[in-house]
Scaffold this motif. Structure first.
Motif, PDB file in Angstrom:
ATOM      1  N   ALA A  42     -39.446  41.402 -41.759  1.00  0.00           N
ATOM      2  CA  ALA A  42     -39.699  42.190 -42.970  1.00  0.00           C
ATOM      3  C   ALA A  42     -40.338  43.513 -42.549  1.00  0.00           C
ATOM      4  CB  ALA A  42     -40.633  41.432 -43.923  1.00  0.00           C
ATOM      5  N   THR A  43     -40.198  44.537 -43.372  1.00  0.00           N
ATOM      6  CA  THR A  43     -40.845  45.812 -43.059  1.00  0.00           C
ATOM      7  C   THR A  43     -42.354  45.645 -43.211  1.00  0.00           C
ATOM      8  OG1 THR A  43     -40.585  46.555 -45.333  1.00  0.00           O
ATOM      9  CG2 THR A  43     -38.853  47.196 -43.787  1.00  0.00           C
ATOM     10  N   GLY A  44     -43.108  46.474 -42.537  1.00  0.00           N
ATOM     11  CA  GLY A  44     -44.557  46.464 -42.680  1.00  0.00           C
ATOM     12  C   GLY A  44     -45.311  45.727 -41.587  1.00  0.00           C
ATOM     13  N   CYS A  45     -44.615  45.105 -40.653  1.00  0.00           N
ATOM     14  CA  CYS A  45     -45.254  44.436 -39.513  1.00  0.00           C
ATOM     15  C   CYS A  45     -46.282  43.383 -39.921  1.00  0.00           C
ATOM     16  CB  CYS A  45     -45.899  45.450 -38.577  1.00  0.00           C
ATOM     17  SG  CYS A  45     -44.729  46.619 -37.853  1.00  0.00           S
ATOM     18  N   TYR A  46     -45.932  42.610 -40.938  1.00  0.00           N
ATOM     19  CA  TYR A  46     -46.850  41.576 -41.387  1.00  0.00           C
ATOM     20  C   TYR A  46     -46.125  40.264 -41.677  1.00  0.00           C
ATOM     21  CZ  TYR A  46     -50.442  39.158 -44.040  1.00  0.00           C
ATOM     22  OH  TYR A  46     -51.326  38.223 -44.491  1.00  0.00           O
ATOM     23  N   GLU A  47     -45.101  40.321 -42.506  1.00  0.00           N
ATOM     24  CA  GLU A  47     -44.396  39.108 -42.911  1.00  0.00           C
ATOM     25  C   GLU A  47     -43.239  38.775 -41.969  1.00  0.00           C
ATOM     26  OE1 GLU A  47     -43.252  39.184 -47.019  1.00  0.00           O
ATOM     27  OE2 GLU A  47     -45.042  40.304 -47.549  1.00  0.00           O
ATOM     28  N   LYS A  48     -42.934  37.492 -41.878  1.00  0.00           N
ATOM     29  CA  LYS A  48     -41.822  36.966 -41.073  1.00  0.00           C
ATOM     30  C   LYS A  48     -41.965  37.334 -39.595  1.00  0.00           C
ATOM     31  CE  LYS A  48     -38.624  36.925 -44.935  1.00  0.00           C
ATOM     32  NZ  LYS A  48     -37.326  37.374 -45.436  1.00  0.00           N
ATOM     33  N   ASN A  49     -43.088  36.952 -39.011  1.00  0.00           N
ATOM     34  CA  ASN A  49     -43.354  37.201 -37.604  1.00  0.00           C
ATOM     35  C   ASN A  49     -42.316  36.462 -36.758  1.00  0.00           C
ATOM     36  OD1 ASN A  49     -44.371  37.335 -35.007  1.00  0.00           O
ATOM     37  ND2 ASN A  49     -46.451  36.788 -35.584  1.00  0.00           N
ATOM     38  N   ARG A  81     -36.719  43.766 -38.940  1.00  0.00           N
ATOM     39  CA  ARG A  81     -36.928  44.837 -39.916  1.00  0.00           C
ATOM     40  C   ARG A  81     -38.095  45.740 -39.547  1.00  0.00           C
ATOM     41  NH1 ARG A  81     -32.549  44.641 -43.596  1.00  0.00           N
ATOM     42  NH2 ARG A  81     -31.827  42.517 -43.391  1.00  0.00           N
ATOM     43  N   SER A  82     -38.986  45.275 -38.648  1.00  0.00           N
ATOM     44  CA  SER A  82     -40.087  46.129 -38.194  1.00  0.00           C
ATOM     45  C   SER A  82     -40.560  45.696 -36.806  1.00  0.00           C
ATOM     46  CB  SER A  82     -41.249  46.141 -39.189  1.00  0.00           C
ATOM     47  OG  SER A  82     -41.782  44.851 -39.390  1.00  0.00           O
TER      48      SER A  82
END
Length: 115
Positions: A36-43, A67-68
């Motif tokens: 996911a974008t934002g470097c937080y979700e879906k590591n 995505r990120s």
């Protein structure tokens, strides 16, 4: 009998000593990828780059739906590039250390260059 034992021990010692001379790969960088974008979700995990990975400056495709990207660490003089295509031709962005870079359409490949 004693002579053969001594020769066997000497051979084992010489063989073991030679095996310890293997060169090690040089660590170049670590970056974390996300779904996911934002470097937080879906590591999706950490990608560790060693010197053999970047010989000849190859284009490496991501195997996941990335995505990120966030660069955890990178050697001085090295830069990580991410791309929106799998051939490292379009959508190039150079990701700096500790920077989060995302693209909602997805990142397909990466390459790294070191001076």
């Amino acid at each position: 009998m004693l002579l053969s034992s001594i020769l066997a021990a000497a051979t084992a010692l010489a063989t073991g000593a030679g095996a310890g001379v293997l060169p090690r790969n040089k660590h170049v960088a670590d970056f974390r990828i996300y779904g996911a974008t934002g470097c937080y979700e879906k590591n999706l995990g950490v990608w560790t780059v060693i010197d053999d990975d970047i010989k000849g400056n190859p284009c490496t495709r991501f195997g996941d739906d990335v995505r990120s990207v966030m660069v955890a660490n990178v050697n001085d003089g090295c830069r990580l590039h991410v791309f929106t295509d799998g051939e490292c031709r379009t959508g190039k962005h150079t990701v700096q250390q500790r920077e989060c870079y995302g693209d909602s359409a997805g990142l397909k490949a990466w390459s790294m260059e070191c001076a």
